[in-house]
Scaffold this motif. Sequence first.
Motif, PDB file in Angstrom:
ATOM      1  N   UNK A 164     -46.487   1.007  20.015  1.00 22.10           N
ATOM      2  CA  UNK A 164     -45.484   1.812  20.708  1.00 22.10           C
ATOM      3  C   UNK A 164     -44.966   2.940  19.818  1.00 22.10           C
ATOM      4  N   UNK A 165     -44.745   2.634  18.537  1.00 23.05           N
ATOM      5  CA  UNK A 165     -44.259   3.651  17.600  1.00 23.05           C
ATOM      6  C   UNK A 165     -45.311   4.726  17.352  1.00 23.05           C
ATOM      7  N   UNK A 172     -45.499   6.949  20.432  1.00 22.37           N
ATOM      8  CA  UNK A 172     -44.331   7.826  20.458  1.00 22.37           C
ATOM      9  C   UNK A 172     -44.531   8.999  19.508  1.00 22.37           C
ATOM     10  N   UNK A 173     -45.061   8.737  18.330  1.00 21.66           N
ATOM     11  CA  UNK A 173     -45.326   9.787  17.346  1.00 21.66           C
ATOM     12  C   UNK A 173     -46.384  10.758  17.878  1.00 21.66           C
ATOM     13  N   UNK A 174     -47.444  10.230  18.468  1.00 22.25           N
ATOM     14  CA  UNK A 174     -48.492  11.072  19.062  1.00 22.25           C
ATOM     15  C   UNK A 174     -47.887  11.981  20.127  1.00 22.25           C
ATOM     16  N   UNK A 175     -47.046  11.419  20.986  1.00 23.72           N
ATOM     17  CA  UNK A 175     -46.409  12.188  22.052  1.00 23.72           C
ATOM     18  C   UNK A 175     -45.488  13.277  21.495  1.00 23.72           C
ATOM     19  N   UNK A 228     -51.496  -7.529  12.084  1.00 19.48           N
ATOM     20  CA  UNK A 228     -50.834  -7.032  13.290  1.00 19.48           C
ATOM     21  C   UNK A 228     -50.658  -5.515  13.237  1.00 19.48           C
ATOM     22  N   UNK A 229     -50.778  -4.890  14.369  1.00 16.01           N
ATOM     23  CA  UNK A 229     -50.455  -3.473  14.449  1.00 16.01           C
ATOM     24  C   UNK A 229     -51.602  -2.530  14.166  1.00 16.01           C
ATOM     25  N   UNK A 230     -51.250  -1.269  14.103  1.00 17.54           N
ATOM     26  CA  UNK A 230     -52.184  -0.165  13.928  1.00 17.54           C
ATOM     27  C   UNK A 230     -52.208   0.226  12.453  1.00 17.54           C
ATOM     28  N   UNK A 231     -53.383   0.206  11.817  1.00 19.43           N
ATOM     29  CA  UNK A 231     -53.439   0.571  10.399  1.00 19.43           C
ATOM     30  C   UNK A 231     -53.193   2.067  10.181  1.00 19.43           C
ATOM     31  N   UNK A 232     -52.772   2.405   8.992  1.00 22.77           N
ATOM     32  CA  UNK A 232     -52.451   3.795   8.656  1.00 22.77           C
ATOM     33  C   UNK A 232     -53.621   4.729   8.939  1.00 22.77           C
ATOM     34  N   UNK A 233     -54.816   4.319   8.621  1.00 20.99           N
ATOM     35  CA  UNK A 233     -55.992   5.164   8.857  1.00 20.99           C
ATOM     36  C   UNK A 233     -56.091   5.568  10.330  1.00 20.99           C
ATOM     37  N   UNK A 243     -40.908   6.824  10.637  1.00 21.35           N
ATOM     38  CA  UNK A 243     -41.705   5.768  11.258  1.00 21.35           C
ATOM     39  C   UNK A 243     -41.656   4.559  10.328  1.00 21.35           C
ATOM     40  N   UNK A 244     -41.611   3.369  10.928  1.00 25.28           N
ATOM     41  CA  UNK A 244     -41.439   2.150  10.139  1.00 25.28           C
ATOM     42  C   UNK A 244     -42.613   1.211  10.354  1.00 25.28           C
ATOM     43  N   UNK A 245     -43.254   0.783   9.292  1.00 23.12           N
ATOM     44  CA  UNK A 245     -44.348  -0.181   9.452  1.00 23.12           C
ATOM     45  C   UNK A 245     -43.801  -1.549   9.867  1.00 23.12           C
ATOM     46  N   UNK A 246     -44.586  -2.246  10.676  1.00 28.83           N
ATOM     47  CA  UNK A 246     -44.182  -3.603  11.068  1.00 28.83           C
ATOM     48  C   UNK A 246     -44.716  -4.632  10.079  1.00 28.83           C
ATOM     49  N   UNK A 247     -45.682  -4.198   9.262  1.00 30.97           N
ATOM     50  CA  UNK A 247     -46.270  -5.113   8.288  1.00 30.97           C
ATOM     51  C   UNK A 247     -46.785  -4.310   7.108  1.00 30.97           C
TER      52      UNK A 247
END
Length: 64
Positions: free
Chosen positions: A51-52, A55-58, A5-10, A32-36
């Motif tokens: 979403x996180x 938000x960081x990109x913005x 789930x989610x966006x990987x660090x890379x 920033x907090x990882x979801x997994x």
Amino acid sequence: MTDFPGVPTRTVCERTGLHYSTISRWVKDGRITPIYRLASGMGGAMFFAEEDVQKLVDELAEAS
């Protein structure tokens, strides 16, 4: 290949222009907090909520 789930660090690094070590430090600092996490501790792969990441990109775009 297993989907996680989610966006990987890379991908977070690519979208923000930040180095992996910066993302890791920001996780440690609570910015920033990882979801997994694939493994416990700081050595495991991390995945973040879209979403996180956006938000960081913005935030980084506003700061530049």
